[in-house]
Enzyme design. Sequence first.
Site, PDB file in Angstrom:
ATOM      1  N   THR A  50      37.891  53.701  35.721  1.00 37.49           N
ATOM      2  CA  THR A  50      36.240  53.582  34.868  1.00 37.49           C
ATOM      3  C   THR A  50      36.108  54.260  33.584  1.00 37.49           C
ATOM      4  OG1 THR A  50      35.322  53.175  36.913  1.00 37.49           O
ATOM      5  CG2 THR A  50      34.103  53.495  35.320  1.00 37.49           C
ATOM      6  N   LYS A  83      33.797  44.006  35.341  1.00 35.40           N
ATOM      7  CA  LYS A  83      34.381  44.302  36.722  1.00 35.40           C
ATOM      8  C   LYS A  83      33.437  43.613  37.459  1.00 35.40           C
ATOM      9  CE  LYS A  83      34.560  48.060  40.270  1.00 35.40           C
ATOM     10  NZ  LYS A  83      34.979  49.781  39.941  1.00 35.40           N
ATOM     11  N   GLU A 113      38.309  45.675  35.031  1.00 30.48           N
ATOM     12  CA  GLU A 113      38.299  46.906  35.460  1.00 30.48           C
ATOM     13  C   GLU A 113      38.361  46.221  37.466  1.00 30.48           C
ATOM     14  OE1 GLU A 113      37.040  51.169  37.439  1.00 30.48           O
ATOM     15  OE2 GLU A 113      35.444  49.727  35.974  1.00 30.48           O
ATOM     16  N   GLY A 114      39.833  46.978  38.308  1.00 25.98           N
ATOM     17  CA  GLY A 114      40.019  46.709  39.522  1.00 25.98           C
ATOM     18  C   GLY A 114      38.991  47.774  40.466  1.00 25.98           C
ATOM     19  N   ALA A 115      39.159  47.338  41.786  1.00 22.39           N
ATOM     20  CA  ALA A 115      37.994  48.513  42.680  1.00 22.39           C
ATOM     21  C   ALA A 115      39.739  49.188  43.586  1.00 22.39           C
ATOM     22  CB  ALA A 115      37.315  47.364  43.889  1.00 22.39           C
ATOM     23  N   GLY A 116      40.222  50.008  43.345  1.00 22.17           N
ATOM     24  CA  GLY A 116      40.652  50.422  44.360  1.00 22.17           C
ATOM     25  C   GLY A 116      42.341  50.506  44.170  1.00 22.17           C
TER      26      GLY A 116
END
Length: 206
Positions: free
Chosen positions: A16, A32, A96-99
């Site tokens: 982030t 996101k 932005e991706g997650a994890g």
Amino acid sequence: MKPFFVTGTDTNVGKTLVSAILTKVLNGCYWKPIQSGPADKTTVMQLTGLPAQHFFSSVYELKASLSPNHAAELENRTIDILQCNHPPFEHALIVEGAGGVFVPVNDQSSMLDLMKHLNFPVILVTRGTLGTINHTLLTIHALRQHGISIHGIVFNGELYPANQKTIEQWSGVKTLFHVPHFDTLDSSTLHSWLEQNGERILMELT
């Protein structure tokens, strides 16, 4: 137009913060597509100070701070990657991706599948401390195995230069920049740092 997909070696690695830096430097838009837990969009808005039209809503906004598949299950929902089509943008888009790359979004798909669906070059965020060599090289290997273009690496926090050198040597992927640890992180701190580093970062992105 400059779109980038920001991924990381794992969660809480600094995606982030790096997304905020990229959005600010490129004067671009932030998106996101799959959000689980508190909205990272709010953090990026606060850090960049950019107006609201630079920020797009998530396709999936899930309450629990869990992997997307588990957060969706709690709400009796199923994430469909084909619904995650990027919004129109004129200048630059930071996604932005997650994890990390193998974080599941449903029973069949992971973040890698979302990256393939969007087909944007990837910026990989990693730590610079002990353990990062293995995590980073494995992530790069996975991205390449799936035919995903890697634009470069960003190291976040404390950095051991020998780790950076080894990762570059073994992967052939360049370092775009290093984000130091900030004792206090807010828009003023970040903007002051970007005054010193923004032009150099911009050169690495264009």
